[in-house]
Design a protein around this motif. Structure first.
Motif, PDB file in Angstrom:
ATOM      1  N   ARG A 157      32.359   9.422 121.704  1.00 52.58           N
ATOM      2  CA  ARG A 157      31.176   9.864 120.976  1.00 52.58           C
ATOM      3  C   ARG A 157      31.363   9.423 119.533  1.00 52.58           C
ATOM      4  O   ARG A 157      32.361   9.728 118.912  1.00 52.58           O
ATOM      5  CB  ARG A 157      31.013  11.369 121.063  1.00 52.58           C
ATOM      6  CG  ARG A 157      29.746  11.848 120.360  1.00 52.58           C
ATOM      7  CD  ARG A 157      29.456  13.294 120.608  1.00 52.58           C
ATOM      8  NE  ARG A 157      30.497  14.118 120.024  1.00 52.58           N
ATOM      9  CZ  ARG A 157      30.513  15.437 120.097  1.00 52.58           C
ATOM     10  NH1 ARG A 157      29.576  16.066 120.746  1.00 52.58           N
ATOM     11  NH2 ARG A 157      31.473  16.122 119.540  1.00 52.58           N
ATOM     12  N   ARG A 158      30.395   8.710 119.069  1.00 51.20           N
ATOM     13  CA  ARG A 158      30.472   8.225 117.685  1.00 51.20           C
ATOM     14  C   ARG A 158      30.229   9.377 116.722  1.00 51.20           C
ATOM     15  O   ARG A 158      29.387  10.225 116.964  1.00 51.20           O
ATOM     16  CB  ARG A 158      29.467   7.115 117.458  1.00 51.20           C
ATOM     17  CG  ARG A 158      29.725   5.900 118.344  1.00 51.20           C
ATOM     18  CD  ARG A 158      28.829   4.755 117.952  1.00 51.20           C
ATOM     19  NE  ARG A 158      28.986   3.651 118.886  1.00 51.20           N
ATOM     20  CZ  ARG A 158      29.861   2.670 118.716  1.00 51.20           C
ATOM     21  NH1 ARG A 158      30.649   2.663 117.668  1.00 51.20           N
ATOM     22  NH2 ARG A 158      29.946   1.706 119.596  1.00 51.20           N
ATOM     23  N   ALA A 159      30.995   9.357 115.651  1.00 50.59           N
ATOM     24  CA  ALA A 159      30.874  10.421 114.642  1.00 50.59           C
ATOM     25  C   ALA A 159      29.664  10.218 113.767  1.00 50.59           C
ATOM     26  O   ALA A 159      29.117   9.194 113.635  1.00 50.59           O
ATOM     27  CB  ALA A 159      32.126  10.465 113.775  1.00 50.59           C
TER      28      ALA A 159
END
Length: 126
Positions: free
Chosen positions: A124-126
Motif C-alpha cells: 500500500r503506497r503511503a
C-alpha cells in the motif's frame, strides 16, 4: 431446543468423502524469493516489517458450496442431526481457495494492491 447453539466443537471435514467442487480450489502461496526480496527492500529502505498469523483462518471464509453433514457425538443431544456447512472448514477441498478469495478482497478493500510478479505479496503506497 430454543434455536441457540450452545455447544462449541471443532469440526474438520473429511474432504475425501465430499463431491469434487465445481469452483476453483487452487490457493496460491507466496514464494520464498518474494519474501526474500520484500525483506531486502525493507532493510535497504529502513522500513518496518509486520506480519501476522490468523487463527482459525478458514473459519473466517464463507463456504460457497452446499455441503450437508451429520452431527457427530461431540454435539451431544444434537448427534445425528443433519447440518449444512456455512463456513470453510479444514479438510474441505475448496477451503483454501475460499480463504484466499476472502483475504484478497479484504486487502483490496483496505487499499492494498498485489504486485504483478507475485499476487500473494501486497503493498500500500503511503
Amino acid at each position: 431446543m430454543d434455536g441457540k447453539f450452545t455447544r462449541k466443537a471443532r469440526y474438520v471435514a473429511n474432504g475425501i468423502e465430499t463431491e469434487p467442487p465445481t469452483a476453483q480450489t487452487y490457493a496460491s502461496v507466496v514464494s520464498r524469493d518474494s519474501v526474500r526480496i520484500a525483506l531486502l527492500y525493507a532493510a535497504l529502505n529502513d522500513l518496518e516489517v509486520l506480519s501476522c498469523d490468523v487463527t482459525n483462518a478458514y473459519l473466517n471464509a464463507d463456504c460457497h458450496e452446499k455441503i450437508w453433514v451429520q452431527a457427530g457425538p461431540e454435539f451431544g443431544e444434537d448427534e445425528g442431526l443433519v447440518m449444512i456447512i456455512k463456513k470453510a472448514l479444514y479438510g474441505l477441498k475448496s477451503s483454501g481457495a475460499s480463504w484466499r478469495n476472502m483475504i484478497s478482497q479484504t486487502m483490496l478493500d483496505a487499499s492494498y494492491e498485489n504486485i504483478y510478479a507475485d499476487p500473494d505479496v501486497w503493498r500500500r503506497r503511503a
